[in-house]
Write an enzyme that holds these catalytic residues in place. Structure first.
Site, PDB file in Angstrom:
ATOM      1  NE  ARG A 185      -3.566  -2.185   2.835  1.00  9.25           N
ATOM      2  CZ  ARG A 185      -3.307  -3.323   3.461  1.00  9.25           C
ATOM      3  NH1 ARG A 185      -2.099  -3.522   4.013  1.00  9.25           N
ATOM      4  NH2 ARG A 185      -4.220  -4.274   3.555  1.00  9.25           N
ATOM      5  CE  LYS A 212      -6.149  -0.567   4.951  1.00  9.82           C
ATOM      6  NZ  LYS A 212      -7.479  -0.793   4.344  1.00  9.82           N
ATOM      7  CG  HIS A 272      -5.845   0.825  -4.586  1.00  7.08           C
ATOM      8  ND1 HIS A 272      -5.645   0.042  -3.469  1.00  7.08           N
ATOM      9  CD2 HIS A 272      -6.965   0.351  -5.178  1.00  7.08           C
ATOM     10  CE1 HIS A 272      -6.608  -0.856  -3.381  1.00  7.08           C
ATOM     11  NE2 HIS A 272      -7.423  -0.699  -4.406  1.00  7.08           N
ATOM     12  NE  ARG A 282      -3.313  -3.428  -1.354  1.00  4.46           N
ATOM     13  CZ  ARG A 282      -2.795  -4.270  -0.471  1.00  4.46           C
ATOM     14  NH1 ARG A 282      -1.485  -4.476  -0.443  1.00  4.46           N
ATOM     15  NH2 ARG A 282      -3.558  -4.924   0.381  1.00  4.46           N
ATOM     16  CE1 TYR A 332      -6.511  -5.594  -5.701  1.00  2.06           C
ATOM     17  CE2 TYR A 332      -6.910  -6.983  -3.787  1.00  2.06           C
ATOM     18  CZ  TYR A 332      -6.571  -5.762  -4.328  1.00  2.06           C
ATOM     19  OH  TYR A 332      -6.291  -4.708  -3.509  1.00  2.06           O
ATOM     20  CG  HIS A 360      -6.322  -8.597   1.522  1.00  2.00           C
ATOM     21  ND1 HIS A 360      -6.597  -8.914   0.207  1.00  2.00           N
ATOM     22  CD2 HIS A 360      -6.153  -7.254   1.544  1.00  2.00           C
ATOM     23  CE1 HIS A 360      -6.590  -7.817  -0.518  1.00  2.00           C
ATOM     24  NE2 HIS A 360      -6.332  -6.799   0.268  1.00  2.00           N
TER      25      HIS A 360
END
Length: 305
Positions: A156, A180, A250, A253, A285, A276
């Site tokens: 990211r 994150k 993004h 990514r 995706y 994730h």
């Protein structure tokens, strides 16, 4: 529960901010965004209901704010984000026993159209990287490495900006990324990137001064880079080879994930590389991979000859 007990001693808004940082491990930027949404709702209550206490509201007041926001032209996506802030706040009040009933309990998010992210093609990546094959000077070497790092790691934008120099291990061929909610993950780096990292570090060492020396990527003045700078950099470079409307970190990514899946990587591996928490996040995706699969299928099956 010690953190919660300490937070109760503060005002609810202050305690909520600390809760997001300490308990939920949100970034300062995200925590501040949640608080800003809460302050906006508080202002709305004062103006429309002559009510100053944001803690004790009913859902009809929240629904009135939703209507107000929509009438102001705020997108459903942005409205949903503000509602997520309220949800988190009232869950916190419920957890700390400041309220007995969550006014957001039956709230349903507004519908938003599904936006399909169109990845860059392998040809677009090849054309761009060929165009800047031999970068000259610190900025060109750094900029090419940024493009490559996004493409070969799927990081990211915030992860790349906050990448620490101590977490790039050339001897092991891996980098440690802080994602994150401060979740760490290890991403392998390709040999071609290792050599580019070496070139960048030599250029970096020649800078006059590096104020933000802990960060891997820095500006020519030795300062940590901004998110807007990295966005403009990617947009500028890909404008040379792509006519796609969206050209951002993004999308790179997304390109990373799509190209891996197109070339046989399994979904679980891509999930781990992207950082994730669930497969559902990674499955967005797969639509391009499915398109590639259909193309191969139609071209190879005897019944389609």
């Amino acid at each position: 529960m010690l953190i919660i007990e300490i937070l109760i001693m503060k005002t609810n808004k202050e305690a909520f901010g600390d809760y997001l940082l300490l308990e939920k491990k949100y970034s300062p930027h995200t925590a501040q965004a949640y608080l800003n949404d809460l302050i906006s709702f508080e202002y709305f209550l004062k103006e429309n209901f002559d009510q100053e206490n944001v803690d004790l509201v009913n859902y009809s007041q929240i629904r009135s704010w939703i209507v107000f926001l929509v009438d102001q032209g705020i997108s459903n996506v942005s409205v949903n984000r503000k509602m997520a802030s309220l949800k988190a706040f009232y869950k916190f009040l419920l957890k700390t026993k400041q309220i007995a009933l969550n006014p957001m309990l039956k709230h349903k998010s507004l519908k938003v159209p599904k936006v399909v992210q169109v990845p860059f093609s392998e040809k677009e990546l090849k054309d761009l990287l060929s165009e800047i094959e031999i970068p000259v000077g610190f900025e060109e070497v750094r900029d090419k490495l940024i493009v490559e790092m996004f493409y070969v790691t799927g990081m990211r934008r915030a992860e790349l900006i906050h990448l620490m120099i101590k977490n790039v291990d050339l001897s092991s061929g891996v980098i440690k990324v802080l994602g994150k909610r401060n979740k760490e993950r290890i991403i392998p780096i390709l040999p071609i990137i290792s050599s580019q990292i070496g070139s960048y570090l030599k250029e970096r060492d020649d800078l006059e001064s590096i104020a933000d020396s802990d960060y891997f990527f820095v500006s020519k003045k030795g300062l940590k880079m901004s998110e807007s700078f990295v966005y403009r950099l990617i947009n500028s470079y890909f404008s040379r080879v792509s006519e796609k409307v969206k050209k951002s970190p993004h999308v790179l990514r997304h390109t990373f994930a799509t190209h891996l899946l197109n070339n046989g990587a399994d979904l679980n591996s891509v999930k781990e590389l992207l950082g994730h928490s669930s497969l559902a996040s990674t499955q967005v995706y797969t639509h391009n991979s499915l398109a590639e699969l259909k193309k191969v299928y139609k071209g190879a099956h005897p019944r389609n000859k």
